[in-house]
Motif scaffolding. Structure first.
Motif, PDB file in Angstrom:
ATOM      1  N   VAL A  96      74.840  26.394  58.384  1.00  0.00           N
ATOM      2  CA  VAL A  96      75.967  26.266  57.448  1.00  0.00           C
ATOM      3  C   VAL A  96      75.972  27.485  56.534  1.00  0.00           C
ATOM      4  O   VAL A  96      74.949  28.151  56.383  1.00  0.00           O
ATOM      5  CB  VAL A  96      75.865  24.995  56.564  1.00  0.00           C
ATOM      6  CG1 VAL A  96      75.872  23.733  57.394  1.00  0.00           C
ATOM      7  CG2 VAL A  96      74.626  25.034  55.664  1.00  0.00           C
ATOM      8  N   THR A  97      77.127  27.758  55.940  1.00  0.00           N
ATOM      9  CA  THR A  97      77.187  28.801  54.914  1.00  0.00           C
ATOM     10  C   THR A  97      77.512  28.142  53.580  1.00  0.00           C
ATOM     11  O   THR A  97      77.968  26.989  53.545  1.00  0.00           O
ATOM     12  CB  THR A  97      78.292  29.826  55.211  1.00  0.00           C
ATOM     13  OG1 THR A  97      79.556  29.133  55.150  1.00  0.00           O
ATOM     14  CG2 THR A  97      78.126  30.460  56.581  1.00  0.00           C
ATOM     15  N   LEU A 104      69.921  30.778  54.271  1.00  0.00           N
ATOM     16  CA  LEU A 104      70.421  29.697  55.141  1.00  0.00           C
ATOM     17  C   LEU A 104      70.379  30.143  56.597  1.00  0.00           C
ATOM     18  O   LEU A 104      70.061  29.355  57.493  1.00  0.00           O
ATOM     19  CB  LEU A 104      71.849  29.284  54.745  1.00  0.00           C
ATOM     20  CG  LEU A 104      71.945  28.423  53.480  1.00  0.00           C
ATOM     21  CD1 LEU A 104      73.398  28.318  53.008  1.00  0.00           C
ATOM     22  CD2 LEU A 104      71.370  27.028  53.710  1.00  0.00           C
ATOM     23  N   ALA A 105      70.684  31.419  56.821  1.00  0.00           N
ATOM     24  CA  ALA A 105      70.631  31.937  58.195  1.00  0.00           C
ATOM     25  C   ALA A 105      69.187  31.992  58.681  1.00  0.00           C
ATOM     26  O   ALA A 105      68.878  31.589  59.807  1.00  0.00           O
ATOM     27  CB  ALA A 105      71.277  33.317  58.254  1.00  0.00           C
ATOM     28  N   LEU A 106      68.284  32.452  57.818  1.00  0.00           N
ATOM     29  CA  LEU A 106      66.868  32.513  58.198  1.00  0.00           C
ATOM     30  C   LEU A 106      66.327  31.109  58.496  1.00  0.00           C
ATOM     31  O   LEU A 106      65.483  30.912  59.370  1.00  0.00           O
ATOM     32  CB  LEU A 106      66.058  33.172  57.076  1.00  0.00           C
ATOM     33  CG  LEU A 106      64.578  33.432  57.336  1.00  0.00           C
ATOM     34  CD1 LEU A 106      64.387  34.405  58.501  1.00  0.00           C
ATOM     35  CD2 LEU A 106      63.886  34.001  56.085  1.00  0.00           C
ATOM     36  N   ARG A 153      74.308  16.859  57.455  1.00  0.00           N
ATOM     37  CA  ARG A 153      74.313  18.303  57.260  1.00  0.00           C
ATOM     38  C   ARG A 153      75.723  18.658  56.819  1.00  0.00           C
ATOM     39  O   ARG A 153      76.684  18.216  57.445  1.00  0.00           O
ATOM     40  CB  ARG A 153      74.008  18.984  58.604  1.00  0.00           C
ATOM     41  CG  ARG A 153      72.809  19.897  58.596  1.00  0.00           C
ATOM     42  CD  ARG A 153      72.376  20.195  60.003  1.00  0.00           C
ATOM     43  NE  ARG A 153      73.500  20.338  60.910  1.00  0.00           N
ATOM     44  CZ  ARG A 153      74.170  21.470  61.135  1.00  0.00           C
ATOM     45  NH1 ARG A 153      73.821  22.585  60.546  1.00  0.00           N
ATOM     46  NH2 ARG A 153      75.171  21.499  61.992  1.00  0.00           N
ATOM     47  N   PHE A 154      75.860  19.446  55.749  1.00  0.00           N
ATOM     48  CA  PHE A 154      77.199  19.748  55.242  1.00  0.00           C
ATOM     49  C   PHE A 154      77.871  20.761  56.170  1.00  0.00           C
ATOM     50  O   PHE A 154      78.117  21.905  55.795  1.00  0.00           O
ATOM     51  CB  PHE A 154      77.110  20.315  53.827  1.00  0.00           C
ATOM     52  CG  PHE A 154      76.636  19.318  52.790  1.00  0.00           C
ATOM     53  CD1 PHE A 154      77.195  18.045  52.718  1.00  0.00           C
ATOM     54  CD2 PHE A 154      75.658  19.668  51.864  1.00  0.00           C
ATOM     55  CE1 PHE A 154      76.776  17.138  51.751  1.00  0.00           C
ATOM     56  CE2 PHE A 154      75.238  18.771  50.886  1.00  0.00           C
ATOM     57  CZ  PHE A 154      75.791  17.504  50.837  1.00  0.00           C
ATOM     58  N   GLU A 155      78.166  20.361  57.360  1.00  0.00           N
ATOM     59  CA  GLU A 155      78.716  21.310  58.334  1.00  0.00           C
ATOM     60  C   GLU A 155      80.235  21.165  58.435  1.00  0.00           C
ATOM     61  O   GLU A 155      80.806  20.134  58.080  1.00  0.00           O
ATOM     62  CB  GLU A 155      78.065  21.090  59.691  1.00  0.00           C
ATOM     63  CG  GLU A 155      78.291  19.695  60.251  1.00  0.00           C
ATOM     64  CD  GLU A 155      78.235  19.695  61.751  1.00  0.00           C
ATOM     65  OE1 GLU A 155      79.256  20.064  62.352  1.00  0.00           O
ATOM     66  OE2 GLU A 155      77.187  19.331  62.305  1.00  0.00           O
TER      67      GLU A 155
END
Ligand code: B12
Length: 648
Positions: free
Chosen positions: A492-493, A485-487, A452-454
């Motif tokens: 991540v943003t 992305l939030a939904l 995950r690109f976190e």
């Protein structure tokens, strides 16, 4: 669980990879199960009947038999592809074994001859080269050079040989079995099929040439390994038909043989199995991680455990399907042991080279050892993912020492140092610890996998991972939209993704983004904005490769479980006792995602070749779409450290 007494003394087990999964490297489930069972003192072997079937087809006698079968077809089934193949039959039968030796890496100098032209008969697939040529920039007359940059002779030859194999596969489809492909076989018979009828019909049909070969290969494997128990592994829907054909042939030859079915497809789609006819082919079907259920089954078949103490196991009792959950805990990830590839013909896999994108190259080219850094996913929140299922929801780690020991053992066994970490999303902390351990030991490997690109992936961590051998990273950017992305609860943003991907790219790591379209509530504007962000990510050197997947709602995902939270209504599933997975839905937003998908795919294809990056994203659609609402320098600013204010 070392030093336990053998689970099933005297029982011989053969784990089988059925057609089709992959041709460049073995799918790892049999390697995991065989390694584990041997650690338990069980006489376990494995074989890959997918590879064996393809090698049989591509041998001289195999192609001669294909030619015979095609010549015997009624005129109505002699498609133009079949006719073209038959017209060049001698060229195909004469070249196939040479081409296979080349793709197996046993005859590398053939590359020159292949590239010269005239060696490989050319069918429809070679027309793709003309399509690349059409996109060639003025003055550059070489289509492959355009598609691949400075492609070396070996890669060019591999690509041409792959086109040649695909031409043969097309002819097999036309003349022998329309369900055939090299990486999936009869997929539609099994995928999300509520009813078993289609499979039952297909399995009752007279055997095709491929079925006959598969039966023969099954008999040979039974003769070689003399198993008492067969473990058939079906990771994907495209392996189910082949697995059941193997089961059918094996049962006919050895009625006393016990057969179990398991794997990713079963774990995902057959959780509510109630179809007794499946048990005409197999004796048991198990769910989730196989180690404990297989041990329980072996003990049961050895007469040491009652049927009531099976673990996560479907059986047929008095004509009805019975599920036994069992009480025994799973074998901890730390104790599952080291996978073994012993018994698989590692020098016979085919390094294929498709054009689509550099990441596809890692999937289809080269022999990768497979290893899991952790069991399950540490995040397990993404609302499009099957987070409730064991292979995602049960998160367990092993120490860096244990993982590095496994890596050392695998390198010593296979002699190969490339690893694909097959985690859903490898955890950054565990990756860091593993990288430190690999560097400390001086273990020199290459590895790639999905993350995950976190934001935990800082430039310092990316550097450390690269130092430990990381050559490529894939990760979901999904819909590049902070709202969506939030939904999705991706955590991540877009700005974070930009920084993380750039950190990897700066280390020379190939970065591939999984992209999604068609998520609930996604508007045309969202899609245009997402493409603009993707354009900027390419233009700023953050990502090198990407692929757009259309969102599919599954019954096990949060969207499938609570559609109202995402503003959609699910269509009722067709009733039936067999597979359940994809579920249709209505999104009142009403966006025509099919129409938008074509433009997205065109755009990404060009971006991967460095083309069209300066253009307005609206150019990729041949109908009017709104202007992107994204600031032109949004990604540039994110990389400079300025956040757009959205937090994950
Ligand atoms: C990495 C991965 C990939 C990689 C590479 C696969 C590889 N490993 O080489 C890539 C990206 C190429 C890929 C592609 C696809 N994948 Co994929 N992939 C995975 C992933 C994340 C890990 C697979 C893995 O290697 N696991 C490690 C092995 C050892 O685990 P395992 O196979 O499950 O085996 C264990 C148990 O299942 C059990 N078991 C296995 N066999 C047997 C047999 C018996 C008899 C018993 C008792 C037990 C048993 O014991 C094993 C050890 O515990 C899984 C999800 C997951 N976390 O498992 C999805 C998953 C397998 N993939 C999936 C899908 C759908 C696909 C694609 C079809 C996607 C697409 N539309 O293109 C393609 C198929 C490609 C093809 N050839 O057809 C689905 C399958 C679900 C389904 N509906 O059938 C999964 C489950 C993810 C998901 N929920 O969507 N995939």
């Amino acid at each position: 669980m070392p030093d336990a007494p053998p689970a099933a003394p005297g029982l011989r087990v053969l784990a089988v990879i059925p057609p089709m999964t992959q041709l460049n490297t073995p799918y790892p489930s049999t390697a995991y199960l065989t390694g584990f069972l041997r650690g338990q003192g069980v006489a376990a072997r494995q074989c890959d009947l997918a590879l064996a079937l393809v090698l049989k087809l591509l041998s001289r006698p195999g192609l001669q038999a294909l030619v015979g079968a095609l010549e015997a077809l009624p005129a109505a089934r002699q498609t133009p592809r079949v006719a073209a193949f038959l017209a060049q039959a001698a060229a195909y039968t004469g070249s196939a074994e040479r081409v296979i030796a080349f793709l197996q890496g046993r005859d590398p100098t053939l590359a020159h001859r292949i590239c010269m032209g005239g060696f490989l008969p050319e069918g429809e697939r070679f027309r793709a080269l003309d399509a690349y040529a059409a996109g060639v920039a003025a003055g550059d007359a070489d289509p492959l050079a355009w598609a691949f940059g400075s492609l070396g002779t070996t890669d060019r030859a591999r690509h041409l040989a792959t086109l040649y194999l695909n031409d043969i596969a097309d002819v097999v489809k036309d003349g022998v079995d329309p369900r055939f492909e090299f990486v999936r076989y009869g997929e539609k018979l099994a995928a999300s099929q509520a009813s078993f009828d289609l499979l039952a019909e297909a399995l009752a049909a007279p055997p095709t040439l491929l079925d006959q070969w598969l039966a023969q290969l099954t008999h040979e494997a039974l003769a070689e390994h003399a198993p008492d128990v067969l473990l058939l592994s079906v990771p994907f829907p495209g392996a189910v038909y082949g697995a059941l054909r193997i089961a059918q042939a094996a049962k006919a030859a050895r009625p006393g043989l016990r057969i179990a079915l398991g794997g990713g497809y079963v774990n995902t789609e057959l959780r509510e199995l109630a179809e007794p006819r499946l048990f005409d082919f197999v004796d048991a079907v198990t769910l989730d991680a196989g180690e404990r259920p297989v041990l329980a089954l072996l003990e049961h078949w050895a007469g040491r455990r009652g049927a009531g103490r099976l673990v996560r196991c479907f059986t047929r009792v008095d004509g009805a399907v019975r599920y036994t959950a069992g009480f025994d805990p799973d074998v901890p990830f730390e104790d599952v042991g080291t996978p073994t590839w012993d018994g698989l013909p590692l020098d016979r896999y085919l390094s294929l080279l498709d054009l689509l994108n550099p990441m596809h190259r890692l999937w289809s080219d080269g022999r990768w050892n497979k290893l899991t850094v952790a069991h399950g996913c540490y995040w397990k929140k993404c609302s499009f993912c099957d987070v409730g299922l064991d292979y995602i929801g049960r998160y367990e780690t092993a120490s860096a020492q244990v993982l590095a020991d496994r890596i050392d053992a695998i390198v010593a066994e296979t002699g190969q140092t490339g690893f694909h970490f097959v985690d859903e999303a490898a955890p950054p902390k565990a990756l860091k610890a593993l990288a430190d351990e690999l560097v400390r030991r001086g273990t020199r490997i290459s590895w790639w996998g999905n993350v995950r690109f976190e934001k935990t992936f800082t430039p310092a961590l990316a550097e450390r991972l690269a130092e430990s051998g990381c050559i490529a990273i894939t990760g979901g950017l999904e819909v590049a939209s902070d709202r969506l992305l939030a939904l999705m609860k991706k955590g991540v943003t877009v700005d974070q993704v930009a920084r993380v991907t750039k950190a990897f790219a700066d280390q020379g790591v190939l970065v591939h983004a999984y992209l999604m379209y068609g998520f609930p509530t996604q508007t045309v504007q969202d899609t245009v904005d997402a493409l603009e962000l993707v354009r900027q990510l390419f233009a700023n050197g953050c990502i090198h490769s990407g692929f757009w997947h259309r969102f599919v709602c599954t019954v096990h995902s949060p969207v499938g479980k609570r559609p109202q939270d995402y503003g959609v209504t699910l269509h009722p599933l067709p009733p039936g006792p067999f597979a359940k997975n994809d579920v249709g839905f209505t999104d009142p937003t009403g966006t025509d995602h099919d129409a938008l998908g074509t433009g997205l795919k065109k755009a990404i294809y060009n971006y991967m070749h460095g083309l069209g990056l300066e253009e307005d994203v609206r150019m990729w659609w041949d109908f009017p779409v709104p202007k992107a609402r994204v600031a032109k320098r949004r990604i540039e600013r994110a990389l400079a450290g300025a956040d757009s204010g959205v937090s994950a």
